[in-house]
Design a protein around this motif. Structure first.
Motif, mmCIF file in Angstrom:
data_model
loop_
_atom_site.group_PDB
_atom_site.id
_atom_site.type_symbol
_atom_site.label_atom_id
_atom_site.label_comp_id
_atom_site.label_asym_id
_atom_site.label_seq_id
_atom_site.Cartn_x
_atom_site.Cartn_y
_atom_site.Cartn_z
ATOM 1 N N LEU A 164 0.874 -1.166 0.000
ATOM 2 C CA LEU A 164 0.000 0.000 0.000
ATOM 3 C C LEU A 164 0.920 1.228 0.000
ATOM 4 C CD1 LEU A 164 -2.374 -1.523 2.653
ATOM 5 C CD2 LEU A 164 -3.053 -1.005 0.305
ATOM 6 N N VAL A 165 0.382 2.431 -0.123
ATOM 7 C CA VAL A 165 1.249 3.609 -0.228
ATOM 8 C C VAL A 165 0.706 4.750 0.627
ATOM 9 C CG1 VAL A 165 2.234 5.364 -1.752
ATOM 10 C CG2 VAL A 165 2.019 3.005 -2.564
ATOM 11 N N CYS A 166 1.511 5.219 1.558
ATOM 12 C CA CYS A 166 1.329 6.453 2.318
ATOM 13 C C CYS A 166 -0.115 6.673 2.783
ATOM 14 C CB CYS A 166 1.852 7.639 1.524
ATOM 15 S SG CYS A 166 2.217 9.097 2.551
ATOM 16 N N TRP A 167 -0.891 7.534 2.121
ATOM 17 C CA TRP A 167 -2.245 7.876 2.575
ATOM 18 C C TRP A 167 -3.102 6.638 2.773
ATOM 19 C CZ3 TRP A 167 -4.005 11.567 5.261
ATOM 20 C CH2 TRP A 167 -5.313 12.067 5.173
ATOM 21 N N ASP A 168 -2.812 5.563 2.047
ATOM 22 C CA ASP A 168 -3.517 4.295 2.250
ATOM 23 C C ASP A 168 -3.375 3.797 3.688
ATOM 24 O OD1 ASP A 168 -4.271 4.011 -0.505
ATOM 25 O OD2 ASP A 168 -2.340 3.067 -0.956
ATOM 26 N N GLN A 169 -2.293 4.233 4.370
ATOM 27 C CA GLN A 169 -2.002 3.672 5.688
ATOM 28 C C GLN A 169 -2.988 4.099 6.770
ATOM 29 O OE1 GLN A 169 1.391 7.090 6.319
ATOM 30 N NE2 GLN A 169 1.961 5.074 5.633
ATOM 31 N N TRP A 170 -3.818 5.082 6.465
ATOM 32 C CA TRP A 170 -4.796 5.548 7.451
ATOM 33 C C TRP A 170 -6.122 4.792 7.353
ATOM 34 C CZ3 TRP A 170 -2.820 8.781 10.990
ATOM 35 C CH2 TRP A 170 -1.644 9.453 10.655
ATOM 36 N N TYR A 171 -6.253 3.886 6.411
ATOM 37 C CA TYR A 171 -7.541 3.238 6.132
ATOM 38 C C TYR A 171 -7.499 1.768 6.538
ATOM 39 C CZ TYR A 171 -8.479 7.513 3.680
ATOM 40 O OH TYR A 171 -8.663 8.845 3.394
ATOM 41 N N PRO A 172 -8.262 1.395 7.573
ATOM 42 C CA PRO A 172 -8.261 -0.005 8.002
ATOM 43 C C PRO A 172 -8.808 -0.944 6.941
ATOM 44 C CG PRO A 172 -9.990 1.229 9.143
ATOM 45 C CD PRO A 172 -9.140 2.232 8.421
ATOM 46 N N GLU A 173 -9.692 -0.427 6.073
ATOM 47 C CA GLU A 173 -10.274 -1.275 5.028
ATOM 48 C C GLU A 173 -9.188 -1.814 4.093
ATOM 49 O OE1 GLU A 173 -13.356 1.969 5.996
ATOM 50 O OE2 GLU A 173 -11.184 1.859 5.679
ATOM 51 N N ALA A 174 -8.218 -0.961 3.748
ATOM 52 C CA ALA A 174 -7.165 -1.379 2.824
ATOM 53 C C ALA A 174 -6.324 -2.498 3.424
ATOM 54 C CB ALA A 174 -6.286 -0.176 2.463
ATOM 55 N N ALA A 175 -5.919 -2.320 4.677
ATOM 56 C CA ALA A 175 -5.135 -3.355 5.342
ATOM 57 C C ALA A 175 -5.921 -4.655 5.472
ATOM 58 C CB ALA A 175 -4.699 -2.864 6.722
ATOM 59 N N ARG A 176 -7.194 -4.551 5.848
ATOM 60 C CA ARG A 176 -8.001 -5.757 6.034
ATOM 61 C C ARG A 176 -8.194 -6.501 4.715
ATOM 62 N NH1 ARG A 176 -11.140 -7.348 10.110
ATOM 63 N NH2 ARG A 176 -9.174 -6.959 11.182
ATOM 64 N N LEU A 177 -8.458 -5.767 3.624
ATOM 65 C CA LEU A 177 -8.643 -6.434 2.338
ATOM 66 C C LEU A 177 -7.370 -7.137 1.886
ATOM 67 C CD1 LEU A 177 -10.857 -3.788 0.522
ATOM 68 C CD2 LEU A 177 -11.525 -6.124 1.132
ATOM 69 N N MET A 178 -6.208 -6.524 2.141
ATOM 70 C CA MET A 178 -4.953 -7.198 1.834
ATOM 71 C C MET A 178 -4.807 -8.466 2.669
ATOM 72 S SD MET A 178 -3.070 -5.926 -0.576
ATOM 73 C CE MET A 178 -2.558 -4.427 -1.432
ATOM 74 N N ALA A 179 -5.138 -8.378 3.954
ATOM 75 C CA ALA A 179 -5.034 -9.548 4.826
ATOM 76 C C ALA A 179 -5.966 -10.660 4.372
ATOM 77 C CB ALA A 179 -5.347 -9.155 6.267
ATOM 78 N N LEU A 180 -7.203 -10.297 4.017
ATOM 79 C CA LEU A 180 -8.174 -11.308 3.593
ATOM 80 C C LEU A 180 -7.769 -11.975 2.286
ATOM 81 C CD1 LEU A 180 -11.546 -9.506 4.438
ATOM 82 C CD2 LEU A 180 -10.415 -11.352 5.721
ATOM 83 N N ALA A 181 -6.944 -11.278 1.481
ATOM 84 C CA ALA A 181 -6.468 -11.848 0.222
ATOM 85 C C ALA A 181 -5.175 -12.641 0.405
ATOM 86 C CB ALA A 181 -6.263 -10.744 -0.811
ATOM 87 N N GLY A 182 -4.737 -12.786 1.655
ATOM 88 C CA GLY A 182 -3.597 -13.648 1.931
ATOM 89 C C GLY A 182 -2.262 -12.949 2.080
ATOM 90 N N ALA A 183 -2.247 -11.611 2.205
ATOM 91 C CA ALA A 183 -0.972 -10.917 2.418
ATOM 92 C C ALA A 183 -0.275 -11.462 3.651
ATOM 93 C CB ALA A 183 -1.207 -9.417 2.564
#
Length: 307
Positions: A164-183
């Protein structure tokens, strides 16, 4: 040749550097630090956001689009060759020219053989004083089906990388979607700093919030986080402000938010940490957040507001 570690250990590095208005100088700094990281055993090396240039988004200037490059292009070719020579997986950052009028803030991931493992185009684009990114960057494609856009981990020889990149780091949705996809690790190349005129207490609150939210993503998803940021004071090209002092404090933390390595706010340098590949699985067995998610009750998350 790719380095061989214990099968359950991954050595990772985050690069914290100053940048120049001369792209060749910035890339030479990146290369020096990448080589040092590789010499210290890093298998995965992560560079900060827009490491080849100054942070040009402090002002709106159409001439800046001349800095953009296609992929493949000069910077990606250079990073690819480094990854191959050193036998590392390398995460870099490029101001991408995709076509006339379409530009992205793009992370590129190169395999240890120099091949392009994937790209991630920044999805959340800020537009704030000193961070006028919407003028320059088109958001990444949310529903692109090639596995290289949207919140899709990039498969590499060292695992699935949730880039993810910078401003993305403030959004829990982005992290969770990456985790759910197997990151298997969350990666946040960053360019963030202080308004020089802010009070010290406000600067401290901002830095603490930045660190806390990313450690929170580590905890909530039971994943390690790699977050490299730049350092140095960069002038405002428009001369309307005193510029930005980038606060460094790059860090690597484990899946319970524990610091494994952390930089200061002034010095260029390299953070090295060893990640235990089994730790996320172990933590998820005792903190089963993913098991207990109430996916039947989350439909309203797709709404802008709840009326």
């Amino acid at each position: 040749m790719t380095r061989v570690e214990a099968p359950n250990t991954l050595t990772v590095a985050a690069i914290q550097q100053r940048c120049s208005d001369d792209k060749a100088v910035s890339l030479a700094t990146s290369e020096r630090l990448i080589r040092e990281a590789a010499d210290n055993g890093a298998q995965l090396v992560v560079l900060q956001e827009l490491h080849a240039t100054l942070y040009f988004c402090q002002a709106e200037d159409t001439d800046v689009f001349e800095l953009a490059e296609p992929i493949p292009g000069p910077t990606s070719t250079h990073l690819s060759a480094l990854a191959k020579e050193l036998g590392i997986v390398l995460v870099g950052s490029i101001f991408e020219r995709r076509m006339n009028g379409v530009y992205h803030n793009t992370s590129v991931v190169f395999e240890a053989d120099g091949s392009l493992a994937g790209i991630y185009r920044k999805m959340h684009i800020p537009d704030d004083p000193g961070f006028y990114e919407k003028f320059y960057f088109t958001p990444g494609d949310a529903n692109f089906n090639d596995g290289n856009s949207g919140f899709t981990p990039i498969q590499t020889s060292v695992g699935k990388l949730g880039v993810l990149v910078c401003w993305d780091q403030w959004y829990p949705e982005a992290a969770r979607l990456m985790a759910l996809a197997g990151a298997e690790v969350l990666i946040y190349p960053t360019a963030i700093g202080w308004d020089i005129t802010d009070e010290k207490d406000e600067q401290a609150r901002q830095l603490d919030a930045w660190i806390t939210v990313q450690r929170g993503h580590a905890v909530a998803n039971n994943l390690p986080v790699i977050a490299p940021n730049r350092v140095g004071t960069e002038p405002d090209p428009s001369e309307q402000t005193d510029g930005i002092r980038f606060w460094g404090n790059s860090f690597i933390c484990g899946p319970q938010g524990e610091f494994l390595a952390r930089a200061d706010e002034q010095q260029e340098g390299i953070l090295i940490a060893k990640l235990d590949r089994n730790r996320s699985e172990s933590v998820r067995r005792i903190w089963p957040y993913l098991r207990d998610r109430r996916i039947d009750a989350y439909g309203d998350i797709l709404k802008r507001v709840r009326d």
